[in-house]
Scaffold this motif. Structure first.
Motif, short mmCIF file in Angstrom:
data_model
loop_
_atom_site.label_atom_id
_atom_site.label_comp_id
_atom_site.label_asym_id
_atom_site.label_seq_id
_atom_site.Cartn_x
_atom_site.Cartn_y
_atom_site.Cartn_z
N ARG A 37 -52.13 12.52 78.51
CA ARG A 37 -52.55 13.79 77.93
C ARG A 37 -52.74 13.61 76.43
N GLN A 38 -53.56 14.47 75.89
CA GLN A 38 -53.83 14.42 74.45
C GLN A 38 -53.94 15.83 73.92
N LYS A 42 -53.17 14.80 68.03
CA LYS A 42 -52.17 13.83 68.45
C LYS A 42 -52.82 12.70 69.24
N GLU A 43 -52.08 11.61 69.34
CA GLU A 43 -52.57 10.48 70.12
C GLU A 43 -52.39 10.76 71.62
N ARG A 44 -53.17 10.05 72.40
CA ARG A 44 -53.03 10.15 73.85
C ARG A 44 -51.68 9.58 74.26
N GLU A 45 -50.98 10.32 75.11
CA GLU A 45 -49.66 9.88 75.51
C GLU A 45 -49.53 9.80 77.03
N ALA A 91 -52.52 20.50 76.54
CA ALA A 91 -53.26 19.28 76.20
C ALA A 91 -54.43 19.13 77.16
N TYR A 93 -55.65 16.72 79.91
CA TYR A 93 -55.02 15.75 80.80
C TYR A 93 -56.10 14.84 81.39
#
Length: 125
Positions: A37-38, A42-45, A91, A93
């Motif tokens: 998710r992002q 923010k960075e993709r996590e 986010a 997804y």
């Protein structure tokens, strides 16, 4: 592998959603599948993964106990059941596929070769 994610939407805190990711083009059972998710800025996590061989699952600490990843190899589909949603789960997804990944590599987005287009999940407080 082509991936098509669906199931996102706008919900309230505490609600549930189920995301789906349909795959086509290759032997689905050979692929480890992940959800990432992002959020804006923010960075993709990493969120969760299910491996290709024995369907071992893995979760980010932030979602463990609330989210469940599963796969149905007969339907070439991976799911992410999200319960007790929180505003911080908001986010885009993404689902991702990587061929025969080892367990330790499933947490890294760089391990995955194929990505879906993303589906927006918005959780209001």
């Amino acid at each position: 592998v082509q991936l098509q994610a669906s199931g996102g939407g706008l919900v309230q805190a505490g609600d549930s959603l189920r995301l789906s990711c349909a795959a086509s083009g290759r032997t689905f059972s050979d692929y480890s599948m992940g959800w990432f998710r992002q959020a804006p800025g923010k960075e993709r996590e990493f969120v969760a993964s299910v491996n290709w061989s024995v369907s071992t699952t893995r979760y980010a600490d932030s979602v463990r106990g609330r989210f469940t990843i599963s796969r149905d190899n007969t339907k070439n589909t991976v799911y992410l059941q999200m319960n007790s949603l929180k505003p911080e789960d908001t986010a885009v997804y993404y689902c991702a596929a990587g061929r025969r990944l080892i367990y330790s590599s499933t947490i890294s987005p760089n391990s995955y070769n194929y990505w879906g287009q993303g589906t927006q999940v918005t959780v209001s407080s």
